[in-house]
Design a protein around this motif. Structure first.
Motif, PDB file in Angstrom:
ATOM      1  N   LEU A  97      -0.120   2.392 -45.743  1.00 50.56           N
ATOM      2  CA  LEU A  97       0.830   1.564 -44.994  1.00 50.56           C
ATOM      3  C   LEU A  97       2.282   1.864 -45.347  1.00 50.56           C
ATOM      4  O   LEU A  97       3.198   1.435 -44.662  1.00 50.56           O
ATOM      5  CB  LEU A  97       0.561   0.075 -45.287  1.00 50.56           C
ATOM      6  N   PHE A  98       2.498   2.582 -46.498  1.00 52.07           N
ATOM      7  CA  PHE A  98       3.879   2.775 -46.955  1.00 52.07           C
ATOM      8  C   PHE A  98       4.577   3.953 -46.270  1.00 52.07           C
ATOM      9  O   PHE A  98       5.738   4.210 -46.548  1.00 52.07           O
ATOM     10  CB  PHE A  98       3.926   2.988 -48.472  1.00 52.07           C
ATOM     11  N   GLY A  99       3.877   4.687 -45.412  1.00 52.53           N
ATOM     12  CA  GLY A  99       4.507   5.826 -44.758  1.00 52.53           C
ATOM     13  C   GLY A  99       5.526   5.386 -43.713  1.00 52.53           C
ATOM     14  O   GLY A  99       5.805   4.200 -43.558  1.00 52.53           O
ATOM     15  N   ASP A 100       6.100   6.335 -42.980  1.00 56.73           N
ATOM     16  CA  ASP A 100       7.050   6.066 -41.890  1.00 56.73           C
ATOM     17  C   ASP A 100       8.177   5.131 -42.293  1.00 56.73           C
ATOM     18  O   ASP A 100       8.462   4.147 -41.601  1.00 56.73           O
ATOM     19  CB  ASP A 100       6.350   5.446 -40.662  1.00 56.73           C
ATOM     20  N   GLY A 101       8.789   5.386 -43.433  1.00 54.66           N
ATOM     21  CA  GLY A 101       9.953   4.584 -43.822  1.00 54.66           C
ATOM     22  C   GLY A 101       9.633   3.135 -44.128  1.00 54.66           C
ATOM     23  O   GLY A 101      10.500   2.267 -44.103  1.00 54.66           O
ATOM     24  N   GLN A 102       8.350   2.839 -44.402  1.00 54.65           N
ATOM     25  CA  GLN A 102       7.992   1.454 -44.753  1.00 54.65           C
ATOM     26  C   GLN A 102       8.091   1.229 -46.257  1.00 54.65           C
ATOM     27  O   GLN A 102       7.311   0.477 -46.821  1.00 54.65           O
ATOM     28  CB  GLN A 102       6.557   1.159 -44.291  1.00 54.65           C
ATOM     29  N   TRP A 103       9.082   1.857 -46.918  1.00 51.76           N
ATOM     30  CA  TRP A 103       9.125   1.752 -48.374  1.00 51.76           C
ATOM     31  C   TRP A 103       9.490   0.345 -48.825  1.00 51.76           C
ATOM     32  O   TRP A 103       9.239  -0.019 -49.965  1.00 51.76           O
ATOM     33  CB  TRP A 103      10.072   2.785 -48.959  1.00 51.76           C
ATOM     34  N   VAL A 104      10.068  -0.470 -47.922  1.00 57.28           N
ATOM     35  CA  VAL A 104      10.391  -1.848 -48.308  1.00 57.28           C
ATOM     36  C   VAL A 104       9.111  -2.622 -48.633  1.00 57.28           C
ATOM     37  O   VAL A 104       9.056  -3.399 -49.581  1.00 57.28           O
ATOM     38  CB  VAL A 104      11.178  -2.544 -47.190  1.00 57.28           C
ATOM     39  N   LEU A 105       8.065  -2.348 -47.850  1.00 53.33           N
ATOM     40  CA  LEU A 105       6.770  -2.972 -48.108  1.00 53.33           C
ATOM     41  C   LEU A 105       6.261  -2.568 -49.492  1.00 53.33           C
ATOM     42  O   LEU A 105       5.702  -3.385 -50.227  1.00 53.33           O
ATOM     43  CB  LEU A 105       5.771  -2.545 -47.028  1.00 53.33           C
ATOM     44  N   GLY A 140       2.551   6.227 -53.607  1.00 49.94           N
ATOM     45  CA  GLY A 140       3.793   5.442 -53.552  1.00 49.94           C
ATOM     46  C   GLY A 140       4.655   5.861 -52.384  1.00 49.94           C
ATOM     47  O   GLY A 140       4.253   5.742 -51.234  1.00 49.94           O
ATOM     48  N   ILE A 141       5.868   6.339 -52.706  1.00 50.96           N
ATOM     49  CA  ILE A 141       6.769   6.845 -51.674  1.00 50.96           C
ATOM     50  C   ILE A 141       6.091   8.012 -50.968  1.00 50.96           C
ATOM     51  O   ILE A 141       5.585   8.928 -51.605  1.00 50.96           O
ATOM     52  CB  ILE A 141       8.091   7.305 -52.327  1.00 50.96           C
ATOM     53  N   GLN A 142       6.069   7.976 -49.629  1.00 45.87           N
ATOM     54  CA  GLN A 142       5.336   8.989 -48.872  1.00 45.87           C
ATOM     55  C   GLN A 142       6.274  10.074 -48.354  1.00 45.87           C
ATOM     56  O   GLN A 142       7.419   9.799 -48.033  1.00 45.87           O
ATOM     57  CB  GLN A 142       4.624   8.321 -47.688  1.00 45.87           C
TER      58      GLN A 142
END
Lengths: 302, 328
Positions: A153-161, A241-243
């Motif tokens: 779920l953390f891909g596509d710039g969803q690092w806030v999640l 983690g960060i994708q």
């Protein structure tokens, strides 16, 4: 001098200015070698991460197709990766991400710890039992596993999640401490006074209880920054983690570790920067703890 | 006391049940075992894949609640189901638990022993050269994440092999060499060569934590009245320090030891994965990559039990060692 004049003089005399707490703590913090070194190094790291990229002709997405896996040179200050990416640019970009993730996760987790702990301690009874049970449940759940499962779920710039999930597994121990301290604070006169004057409980918690725990919380938030950076590195190392295409310390170290034997510059620069950053944060945390509570540090000195 | 313990135990059982159920639901919801079959050539027909997944209780067309009920019923009978390849999770994890246990026990014993000695000595010589040096070193070690530390150790180990020893002294992958035929002692030596670097990578962090902890505890005790009394009554300083100060200062450290042991059962994940030891932690990472829901849930269950058993053991040890806790 008559009595009235004396009273007048008493009124006119300026009361001695109370030393501001901020100035006192700040003075003690910068008075210690640890604090000075930690602060200077961390400031330098921030400067490097956010101003450093401006001085390099390469950005972190650029690929130099004439230089694959080249050692450091005037062209590429930290050398290049197997893909031709400039190590200097990529490392600083990873550092930006790691610093931001670490800071945000620490702030969030400390805020959560303060709120949950203070509510549990102040209200007692069922609120306390429910909140304490949730705290314990999260301690029992293996954090690494949950974060790893959720990593797609953390891909596509969803690092806030990712930051939110990271914070969700960092707050429990502090919250237990906050709860214990709130229970004892509740008996203090000023809290009692506020209660009998009819101040609503939620307002008491945010206006009186939490500010009185600020020294604990500030130190905790600082140390959580390093904990968050370390966790982020480990997770990103395994790809949880960060994708990509985004980079962080963890993903860079994972890539660098593969080529480190014959191309040391891909690993050691980023590893050294990571260690220095975490070290600086820990030094600041330690110095802050001493600055807030000098008696704790000196108690055992003989 | 017995009633208190019983209530505590019951609370722990509920926590384990809820935690592992949550882990199962999350794993079953987020992981996709069906995708394992997508890349196979020739592509298996959908009906076969469905039948296979249903047999393993991994079919996402069965409602999650039903899959959970099957899984939970199995766990209550002590059966954690089957892996994605159809082998028994129980057998796989039982073998791996032994590997993890050996690694963690040795690392923890080395780490705590050295850590306690370093911390105690640093406290006795407070502000001396050794104290400053050990404080600085532990600060440095605590700033290095395990993944980086393990990678550094491998790099340094291979460099030493090539440039100093000229032979493979440190072996960096696996628990032992396959097909080695050098008799019993050759086997022991081979295992030791494999063991050194992972143990160092596990214990360095522990040494740093334990020494900080022990130093603070020791400093608290050193200023206490009973040490002064012991010296005043004619005990030598050395005897007072080892017999009275160290023993008292060890109580919290023993508690911490029990707790760390529980968390390390999965905490050795990074070390195991990087050094290629086929333990529980390595399997945790592998099973997430292979969408192995049952294994993930089983490891989460084991981790929850380990943490709670460790904190229970820590509390009981504390009560057994410290009379003040018992009477309070």
């Amino acid at each position: 001098m008559s009595l009235q004049e004396e009273e007048l003089a008493e009124e006119l005399r300026q009361p001695p200015r109370a030393p501001s707490r901020l100035r006192m703590v700040g003075g003690r913090f910068f008075g210690s070698t640890q604090g000075r070194i930690g602060f200077a190094v961390l400031a330098a790291m921030f400067l490097l991460a956010f101003v450093g990229p401006l001085f390099s002709p390469w950005t972190y997405t650029d690929k130099d197709f004439t230089a694959f896996l080249q050692p450091p040179s005037a062209e590429h200050w930290f050398g290049t990766l197997q893909t031709g990416a400039d190590v200097y640019a990529v490392t600083l970009r990873g550092m930006q991400k790691s610093l931001i993730v670490g800071l945000l996760a620490a702030l969030l987790s400390t805020a959560l710890a303060a709120t949950v702990g203070a509510f549990a301690g102040y209200f007692a009874g069922w609120t306390d039992r429910t909140l304490s049970w949730i705290t314990e449940l999260l301690l029992v759940l293996p954090a690494f596993l949950i974060l790893a499962i959720m990593s797609p779920l953390f891909g596509d710039g969803q690092w806030v999640l990712f930051v939110v999930m990271l914070a969700l597994f960092l707050w429990m121990v502090t919250s237990k401490i906050v709860r214990g301290m709130t229970i004892s604070l509740k008996q203090r006169e000023y809290i009692q006074a506020a209660r009998f004057m009819g101040v609503p409980p939620v307002k008491i918690i945010f206006r009186h209880v939490i500010p009185n725990l600020s020294s604990l919380l500030i130190v905790d938030a600082t140390l959580n920054v390093s904990a968050a950076i370390l966790t982020e590195t480990s997770l990103s190392y395994f790809g949880f983690g960060i994708q990509p295409p985004d980079v962080s310390f963890g993903t860079l170290i994972a890539d660098g570790a593969k080529t480190a034997v014959y191309a040391p510059w891909t690993f050691w620069f980023v590893a050294a920067l990571l260690v220095v950053t975490v070290l600086a944060v820990n030094l600041i945390g330690d110095a802050l703890r001493d600055a807030f509570d000098p008696s704790a540090a000196r108690k055992v000195r003989r | 006391m017995a009633g208190f313990l019983a209530r505590r135990l019951l609370n722990y059982l509920v926590l384990v049940a809820v935690a592992s159920s949550l882990a199962y639901m999350l794993a079953a919801g987020a992981l996709d075992p069906r995708s394992n079959y997508a890349d196979r050539t020739p592509k298996p027909p959908p009906a076969v894949v469905d039948a296979q997944l249903t047999a393993l209780n991994l079919n996402d067309k069965t409602p999650l609640i039903q899959r959970y009920a099957t899984w939970a019923a199995g766990v209550l009978h002590g059966d954690f189901g089957r892996t994605v390849t159809g082998t028994s999770v129980n057998e796989d994890l039982a073998r791996r638990a032994g590997v993890t246990f050996r690694l963690v026990l040795l690392g923890l014993i080395c780490g705590s022993l050295v850590g306690v000695l370093v911390g105690a000595y640093a406290a006795v010589k407070q502000y001396g050269l050794f104290d400053r040096l050990s404080t600085g070193m532990s600060f440095l070690v605590l700033a290095i994440p395990v993944v980086v530390l393990a990678t550094m150790l491998i790099l340094v180990g291979t460099w030493l092999n090539e440039n100093v020893f000229g032979a493979k002294v440190f072996l960096v992958s696996g628990e032992y060499s396959d097909g080695l035929d050098t008799g019993f002692w050759g086997g022991v030596l081979d295992r030791l060569q494999h063991l050194i670097l992972p143990t160092v990578s596990l214990s360095l962090g522990l040494i740093a934590t334990f020494s900080r902890y022990q130093r603070n505890m020791m400093l608290d005790v050193l200023g206490a009245d009973f040490i002064r009394t012991a010296v005043a009554k004619g005990l030598s300083r050395r005897r007072a320090l080892t017999r009275h100060a160290l023993r008292t200062a060890l109580i919290p450290v023993v508690t911490y030891f029990a707790f760390t042991f529980g968390t390390l059962l999965t905490g050795a994940t990074f070390t195991e994965k990087i050094f290629g030891w086929h333990g529980l932690g390595e399997q945790l990472i592998n099973s997430i990559f292979t969408n192995d829901v049952n294994t993930v849930a089983a490891i989460a269950f084991l981790a929850a039990i380990a943490v709670l058993a460790a904190s229970l053991a820590a509390d009981m040890l504390h009560a057994a060692l410290d009379p003040r806790v018992r009477t309070a």
